[in-house]
Design a protein around this motif. Structure first.
Motif, PDB file in Angstrom:
ATOM      1  N   VAL A 145      -3.291   5.439   1.657  1.00  0.00           N
ATOM      2  CA  VAL A 145      -4.091   5.754   0.478  1.00  0.00           C
ATOM      3  C   VAL A 145      -3.627   7.099  -0.080  1.00  0.00           C
ATOM      4  N   HIS A 153      -7.726   7.167  -3.995  1.00  0.00           N
ATOM      5  CA  HIS A 153      -7.286   5.904  -4.579  1.00  0.00           C
ATOM      6  C   HIS A 153      -6.767   5.030  -3.439  1.00  0.00           C
ATOM      7  N   ASP A 154      -7.424   3.912  -3.219  1.00  0.00           N
ATOM      8  CA  ASP A 154      -6.947   2.919  -2.259  1.00  0.00           C
ATOM      9  C   ASP A 154      -6.242   1.835  -3.059  1.00  0.00           C
ATOM     10  N   PRO A 155      -4.913   1.677  -2.896  1.00  0.00           N
ATOM     11  CA  PRO A 155      -4.189   0.716  -3.729  1.00  0.00           C
ATOM     12  C   PRO A 155      -4.547  -0.744  -3.473  1.00  0.00           C
ATOM     13  N   CYS A 181       0.807  -1.226   0.000  1.00  0.00           N
ATOM     14  CA  CYS A 181       0.000   0.000   0.000  1.00  0.00           C
ATOM     15  C   CYS A 181       0.836   1.270   0.000  1.00  0.00           C
ATOM     16  N   LEU A 194      -7.332  12.407  -3.391  1.00  0.00           N
ATOM     17  CA  LEU A 194      -7.311  13.130  -4.665  1.00  0.00           C
ATOM     18  C   LEU A 194      -8.056  14.446  -4.606  1.00  0.00           C
ATOM     19  N   ASN A 241       2.827   1.516  -3.433  1.00  0.00           N
ATOM     20  CA  ASN A 241       1.891   1.849  -4.509  1.00  0.00           C
ATOM     21  C   ASN A 241       1.393   3.285  -4.374  1.00  0.00           C
ATOM     22  N   SER A 242       1.121   3.712  -3.153  1.00  0.00           N
ATOM     23  CA  SER A 242       0.658   5.086  -2.943  1.00  0.00           C
ATOM     24  C   SER A 242       1.734   6.090  -3.346  1.00  0.00           C
ATOM     25  N   HIS A 244      -9.337  -0.262  -4.729  1.00  0.00           N
ATOM     26  CA  HIS A 244     -10.484   0.654  -4.716  1.00  0.00           C
ATOM     27  C   HIS A 244     -10.107   2.001  -5.337  1.00  0.00           C
ATOM     28  N   PRO A 245     -10.048   2.113  -6.668  1.00  0.00           N
ATOM     29  CA  PRO A 245      -9.820   3.422  -7.287  1.00  0.00           C
ATOM     30  C   PRO A 245     -11.034   4.323  -7.136  1.00  0.00           C
ATOM     31  N   TYR A 246     -10.774   5.595  -6.934  1.00  0.00           N
ATOM     32  CA  TYR A 246     -11.820   6.610  -6.813  1.00  0.00           C
ATOM     33  C   TYR A 246     -12.861   6.234  -5.761  1.00  0.00           C
ATOM     34  N   MET A 266       1.958   6.394  -7.073  1.00  0.00           N
ATOM     35  CA  MET A 266       0.887   7.235  -7.613  1.00  0.00           C
ATOM     36  C   MET A 266       1.225   8.716  -7.448  1.00  0.00           C
TER      37      MET A 266
END
Length: 293
Positions: free
Chosen positions: A121, A134-136, A11, A124, A14-15, A139-141, A18
């Motif tokens: 997370v 965005h939760d990697p 997480c 945005l 990935n965060s 769960h996008p958006y 992003m």
């Protein structure tokens, strides 16, 4: 060497990827730069396949600096203060939020109570009093009322959090750094992280011999082994990319051993599980020696 490509609990890496956008290296490189692959530890009777004294906040700060970036890290205050701080920061771009308690993120199925499972997370936007993120972990958006986010964001059950409402914003690329240069600069710290890893492996094996409590076994099954094996596999790829082939070969073998623990653990073969964990001890020493060359 067969790189792993697939899902996994990365997480914070990935965060960060992003947040860095087009300048981000592969997420496996980020995880390697955090130092996470280089060791094992037991924290309050819970085994983890990451170094003694390491935690994600240390790892994130290390990776951000090694990649030539800087950001503002803020924490503390009341829930209202934190939400207002987040709202203001989002005016200038996405924000890395965490650690959060995954059990309190109310858009996730089964979220009911704090469980002490840390998570990160990327926020945005804030639309009225709803955070878009965005939760990697798939769960996008996602959307979450700011008040609900604040409850998870307090991180009361996250032992390593040095305060509530930690966030990182205002990411700036301070200097251009190649992936190869970042990895080379990270290696001396990796050597230091590996000190004591062999002792930790023996300690984990002793815990298995004594009988793992259900909650310890559950976390190893769902998280610990998966992330530990992937970290080492990604470290092997990263090390190979900078010509550290002996170290990469050792990391692959360590990854294979950690990955093989899953079957023994799930099927309840604790004698085999302990024996396999003990096989990790010399490998950590060999990896430390190879990286020190």
């Amino acid at each position: 060497m067969h790189p792993y490509i697939g899902s996994g609990p990365y997480c914070y890496s990935n965060s960060l990827a992003m947040l860095l956008g087009e300048h981000a290296p592969p997420v496996g490189v980020i995880e390697t730069l955090t130092g996470a692959p280089f060791g094992a530890q037991v924290e309050r009777e819970q085994p983890y396949f990451d170094p003694v004294g390491w935690h994600p906040e240390i790892g994130l700060d290390a990776a951000i600096d090694l990649l030539g970036w800087r950001c503002a890290r803020r924490k503390g205050g009341s829930a209202a203060d934190a939400v207002n701080r987040l709202r203001a920061a989002l005016e200038h771009g996405p924000v890395l939020v965490g650690p959060l308690d995954m059990g309190l993120l109310s858009y996730r199925p089964g979220s009911r109570a704090a469980i002490g499972a840390d998570h990160y997370v990327v926020a945005l936007a804030m639309e009225a009093d709803v955070v878009v993120l965005h939760d990697p972990q798939g769960h996008p958006y996602a959307t979450l009322p700011a008040a609900d986010l604040a409850v998870a964001w307090r991180a009361d059950e996250i032992a390593y959090a040095d305060g509530p409402f930690i966030m990182r914003s205002e990411f700036v690329r301070a200097r251009p750094v190649s992936i190869e240069a970042a990895l080379e600069k990270a290696l001396p710290k990796a050597v230091r992280w590996l000190t004591g890893a062999a002792d930790s492996a023996e300690r984990i094996a002793e815990l298995v011999d004594a009988g793992l409590p259900p909650h310890v076994r559950d976390l190893l099954e769902a998280f610990g082994i998966r992330v530990g094996a992937r970290r080492l596999a990604d470290a092997a790829v990263s090390l190979s990319s900078v010509g550290r082939h002996r170290a990469a070969t050792i990391a692959v073998e360590q990854s294979r051993i950690v990955g093989s623990l899953q079957y023994s653990l799930v099927t309840g073969n604790d004698a085999e599980l302990a024996a396999r964990i003990r096989c990790l001890a010399p490998g950590y020493e060999h990896l430390r020696s190879a990286l020190a060359e």
